[in-house]
Scaffold this motif. Structure first.
Motif, PDB file in Angstrom:
ATOM      1  N   GLN A  36       0.809  -1.218   0.000  1.00 21.57           N
ATOM      2  CA  GLN A  36       0.000   0.000   0.000  1.00 21.57           C
ATOM      3  C   GLN A  36       0.845   1.273   0.000  1.00 21.57           C
ATOM      4  O   GLN A  36       0.384   2.318  -0.437  1.00 21.57           O
ATOM      5  CB  GLN A  36      -0.939   0.039   1.216  1.00 21.57           C
ATOM      6  N   TRP A  37       2.081   1.178   0.511  1.00 20.55           N
ATOM      7  CA  TRP A  37       2.852   2.413   0.666  1.00 20.55           C
ATOM      8  C   TRP A  37       4.293   2.329   0.149  1.00 20.55           C
ATOM      9  O   TRP A  37       4.950   3.361   0.001  1.00 20.55           O
ATOM     10  CB  TRP A  37       2.851   2.849   2.136  1.00 20.55           C
ATOM     11  N   TRP A  38       4.807   1.143  -0.162  1.00 21.54           N
ATOM     12  CA  TRP A  38       6.208   1.014  -0.559  1.00 21.54           C
ATOM     13  C   TRP A  38       6.444   1.682  -1.909  1.00 21.54           C
ATOM     14  O   TRP A  38       5.648   1.555  -2.819  1.00 21.54           O
ATOM     15  CB  TRP A  38       6.606  -0.464  -0.633  1.00 21.54           C
ATOM     16  N   GLY A  39       7.543   2.400  -2.027  1.00 27.68           N
ATOM     17  CA  GLY A  39       7.925   3.021  -3.293  1.00 27.68           C
ATOM     18  C   GLY A  39       7.678   4.518  -3.295  1.00 27.68           C
ATOM     19  O   GLY A  39       6.960   5.046  -2.450  1.00 27.68           O
ATOM     20  N   PRO A  40       8.305   5.212  -4.244  1.00 25.75           N
ATOM     21  CA  PRO A  40       8.168   6.673  -4.332  1.00 25.75           C
ATOM     22  C   PRO A  40       6.738   7.114  -4.639  1.00 25.75           C
ATOM     23  O   PRO A  40       5.901   6.321  -5.050  1.00 25.75           O
ATOM     24  CB  PRO A  40       9.108   7.052  -5.487  1.00 25.75           C
ATOM     25  N   GLU A  41       6.505   8.402  -4.475  1.00 22.93           N
ATOM     26  CA  GLU A  41       5.202   9.017  -4.772  1.00 22.93           C
ATOM     27  C   GLU A  41       4.804   8.685  -6.204  1.00 22.93           C
ATOM     28  O   GLU A  41       5.649   8.653  -7.097  1.00 22.93           O
ATOM     29  CB  GLU A  41       5.335  10.540  -4.602  1.00 22.93           C
ATOM     30  N   ASN A  42       3.537   8.413  -6.421  1.00 20.05           N
ATOM     31  CA  ASN A  42       2.963   8.102  -7.741  1.00 20.05           C
ATOM     32  C   ASN A  42       3.388   6.745  -8.294  1.00 20.05           C
ATOM     33  O   ASN A  42       3.065   6.424  -9.426  1.00 20.05           O
ATOM     34  CB  ASN A  42       3.253   9.213  -8.765  1.00 20.05           C
ATOM     35  N   PHE A  43       4.137   5.952  -7.533  1.00 17.39           N
ATOM     36  CA  PHE A  43       4.463   4.591  -7.923  1.00 17.39           C
ATOM     37  C   PHE A  43       3.480   3.669  -7.199  1.00 17.39           C
ATOM     38  O   PHE A  43       3.004   3.999  -6.111  1.00 17.39           O
ATOM     39  CB  PHE A  43       5.863   4.189  -7.455  1.00 17.39           C
ATOM     40  N   THR A  44       3.173   2.538  -7.800  1.00 20.52           N
ATOM     41  CA  THR A  44       2.445   1.496  -7.082  1.00 20.52           C
ATOM     42  C   THR A  44       3.393   0.318  -6.960  1.00 20.52           C
ATOM     43  O   THR A  44       4.323   0.165  -7.774  1.00 20.52           O
ATOM     44  CB  THR A  44       1.157   1.075  -7.826  1.00 20.52           C
ATOM     45  N   SER A  45       3.186  -0.494  -5.949  1.00 21.78           N
ATOM     46  CA  SER A  45       4.076  -1.623  -5.730  1.00 21.78           C
ATOM     47  C   SER A  45       3.307  -2.922  -5.635  1.00 21.78           C
ATOM     48  O   SER A  45       2.198  -2.970  -5.117  1.00 21.78           O
ATOM     49  CB  SER A  45       4.891  -1.419  -4.450  1.00 21.78           C
ATOM     50  N   GLU A  46       3.936  -3.958  -6.145  1.00 26.85           N
ATOM     51  CA  GLU A  46       3.386  -5.307  -6.105  1.00 26.85           C
ATOM     52  C   GLU A  46       4.425  -6.181  -5.403  1.00 26.85           C
ATOM     53  O   GLU A  46       5.578  -6.254  -5.836  1.00 26.85           O
ATOM     54  CB  GLU A  46       3.162  -5.772  -7.541  1.00 26.85           C
ATOM     55  N   ILE A  47       4.030  -6.781  -4.291  1.00 24.23           N
ATOM     56  CA  ILE A  47       4.927  -7.659  -3.548  1.00 24.23           C
ATOM     57  C   ILE A  47       4.660  -9.080  -4.039  1.00 24.23           C
ATOM     58  O   ILE A  47       3.559  -9.610  -3.861  1.00 24.23           O
ATOM     59  CB  ILE A  47       4.666  -7.593  -2.018  1.00 24.23           C
ATOM     60  N   THR A  48       5.631  -9.680  -4.703  1.00 23.69           N
ATOM     61  CA  THR A  48       5.426 -11.019  -5.254  1.00 23.69           C
ATOM     62  C   THR A  48       5.994 -12.107  -4.347  1.00 23.69           C
ATOM     63  O   THR A  48       5.673 -13.280  -4.521  1.00 23.69           O
ATOM     64  CB  THR A  48       6.048 -11.134  -6.662  1.00 23.69           C
ATOM     65  N   ARG A  49       6.824 -11.712  -3.386  1.00 23.38           N
ATOM     66  CA  ARG A  49       7.354 -12.687  -2.431  1.00 23.38           C
ATOM     67  C   ARG A  49       7.746 -11.942  -1.169  1.00 23.38           C
ATOM     68  O   ARG A  49       8.390 -10.907  -1.239  1.00 23.38           O
ATOM     69  CB  ARG A  49       8.574 -13.373  -3.038  1.00 23.38           C
TER      70      ARG A  49
END
Length: 155
Positions: A36-49
């Protein structure tokens, strides 16, 4: 021969988060919450592992606003719940442009209903730190922690 002092290789970011330590910790150990919050502003993140244990791997793909992807792999070195998480980026020997090498130590200090959260990144060399800062590491990490603060405010 010049010797890198620790000061030239270290980056420290501290935040006083308006959330109890157990909740802040949970936003790291839960892959859904971390995304929900990892990564810079305007980036979305997907945790695959997310193998949340010493020796475990953590794979995340950050999606840039322009549609590009930035996959990163980390390895957990140490986890002491709910006080400390230590990890480092995985650097492939075959990588054409490997990420700067560093050891990140996250500490979570309980302060009543708040948490003093500190990230200490100790880079393998002053050159690695310079590359990281040029590549937006400091700015992007601070933006991620801004997103974390906003996320915690929704609880």
């Amino acid at each position: 021969m010049a010797h890198d002092s620790l000061e030239q290789r270290e980056l420290v970011i501290t935040r006083r988060l308006k959330a109890p330590r157990a909740l802040v910790w949970r936003t790291f150990e839960d892959a859904y919450l971390l995304a929900q919050w990892w990564g810079p502003e305007n980036f979305t993140s997907e945790i695959t592992r997310l193998e949340f244990r010493a020796g475990g791997q953590w794979h995340v793909t950050m999606h840039r606003p322009d549609g590009g992807e930035h996959p990163v792999r980390y390895q957990f070195v140490e986890i002491v719940a709910p006080e400390r998480i230590v990890y480092r980026p995985w650097r492939s020997s075959e990588a054409v442009n490997p990420p700067p090498g560093y050891l990140a130590t996250l500490t979570f200090e309980a302060l009543g209903d708040e948490t003093i959260f500190t990230m200490r990144a100790e880079f393998d060399s002053a050159a690695h730190l310079a590359v990281a800062i040029e590549g937006g590491f400091f700015a992007g990490t601070n933006q991620a922690f801004d997103k974390l603060e906003r996320h915690l405010a929704t609880y």
